[in-house]
Design a protein around this motif. Structure first.
Motif, short mmCIF file in Angstrom:
data_model
loop_
_atom_site.label_atom_id
_atom_site.label_comp_id
_atom_site.label_asym_id
_atom_site.label_seq_id
_atom_site.Cartn_x
_atom_site.Cartn_y
_atom_site.Cartn_z
N GLY A 1 1.43 11.47 -10.27
CA GLY A 1 0.59 12.66 -10.33
C GLY A 1 1.40 13.94 -10.40
N PHE A 2 2.44 14.04 -9.58
CA PHE A 2 3.31 15.23 -9.63
C PHE A 2 4.03 15.32 -10.97
CE2 PHE A 2 3.49 15.41 -4.83
CZ PHE A 2 2.79 16.60 -4.76
N LYS A 3 4.49 14.18 -11.47
CA LYS A 3 5.18 14.18 -12.76
C LYS A 3 4.25 14.65 -13.87
CE LYS A 3 6.84 10.60 -15.44
NZ LYS A 3 7.44 9.30 -15.65
N VAL B 1 0.84 -1.21 0.00
CA VAL B 1 0.00 0.00 0.00
C VAL B 1 0.87 1.25 0.00
CG1 VAL B 1 -1.65 1.34 1.35
CG2 VAL B 1 -2.00 -1.10 1.05
N ILE B 2 1.88 1.29 0.84
CA ILE B 2 2.75 2.47 0.93
C ILE B 2 3.50 2.70 -0.37
CG2 ILE B 2 4.80 3.42 2.06
CD1 ILE B 2 3.77 2.13 4.66
N ILE B 3 4.10 1.66 -0.91
CA ILE B 3 4.91 1.82 -2.13
C ILE B 3 4.05 2.28 -3.30
CG2 ILE B 3 6.17 0.54 -3.91
CD1 ILE B 3 7.51 -1.02 -1.66
N PHE B 4 2.92 1.63 -3.52
CA PHE B 4 2.12 1.99 -4.69
C PHE B 4 1.39 3.31 -4.50
CE2 PHE B 4 2.79 -2.52 -5.60
CZ PHE B 4 3.28 -2.39 -6.88
N ALA B 5 1.10 3.70 -3.26
CA ALA B 5 0.55 5.04 -3.03
C ALA B 5 1.60 6.09 -3.36
CB ALA B 5 0.08 5.18 -1.59
N LEU B 6 2.84 5.85 -2.96
CA LEU B 6 3.91 6.80 -3.30
C LEU B 6 4.14 6.87 -4.80
CD1 LEU B 6 6.48 6.06 -0.45
CD2 LEU B 6 5.05 8.10 -0.73
N VAL B 7 4.04 5.73 -5.48
CA VAL B 7 4.19 5.71 -6.94
C VAL B 7 3.09 6.53 -7.60
CG1 VAL B 7 4.06 4.23 -8.98
CG2 VAL B 7 5.48 3.56 -7.05
N LEU B 8 1.86 6.40 -7.11
CA LEU B 8 0.76 7.19 -7.67
C LEU B 8 0.95 8.68 -7.41
CD1 LEU B 8 -2.48 5.14 -6.99
CD2 LEU B 8 -1.51 5.78 -9.17
N ILE B 9 1.41 9.03 -6.22
CA ILE B 9 1.67 10.44 -5.91
C ILE B 9 2.77 10.98 -6.83
CG2 ILE B 9 2.59 11.99 -4.15
CD1 ILE B 9 1.12 10.20 -2.08
#
Length: 71
Positions: A61-63, A50-58
């Motif tokens: 999004g920023f990218k 959950v943590i890793i893929f949430a960070l990847v989505l964030i």
């Protein structure tokens, strides 16, 4: 990379987050059984997913946001 492919990756990341939450849910059911030692492993894997893929989505999004404003 086409936009269509980009959206497929986003849905894959969301599915991975859902799978992480499912593992966390399953770990709660394993805890009171004889598989309790396995529950902490399943819980850890779920939380990390959950943590890793949430960070990847964030990050994605920023990218996308900064790429959008750059053009």
């Amino acid at each position: 990379m086409t936009h269509n492919h980009h959206y497929h990756k986003i849905f894959l990341f969301l599915a991975c987050i859902a799978a992480g939450f499912a593992l966390i849910f399953v770990a709660g059911y394993l805890a009171p059984t004889f598989l309790a030692p396995l529950a902490i492993v399943v819980l850890t894997i779920g939380v990390i997913a959950v943590i890793i893929f949430a960070l990847v989505l964030i990050f994605a999004g920023f990218k996308h946001l900064f790429h959008y404003y750059r053009h």
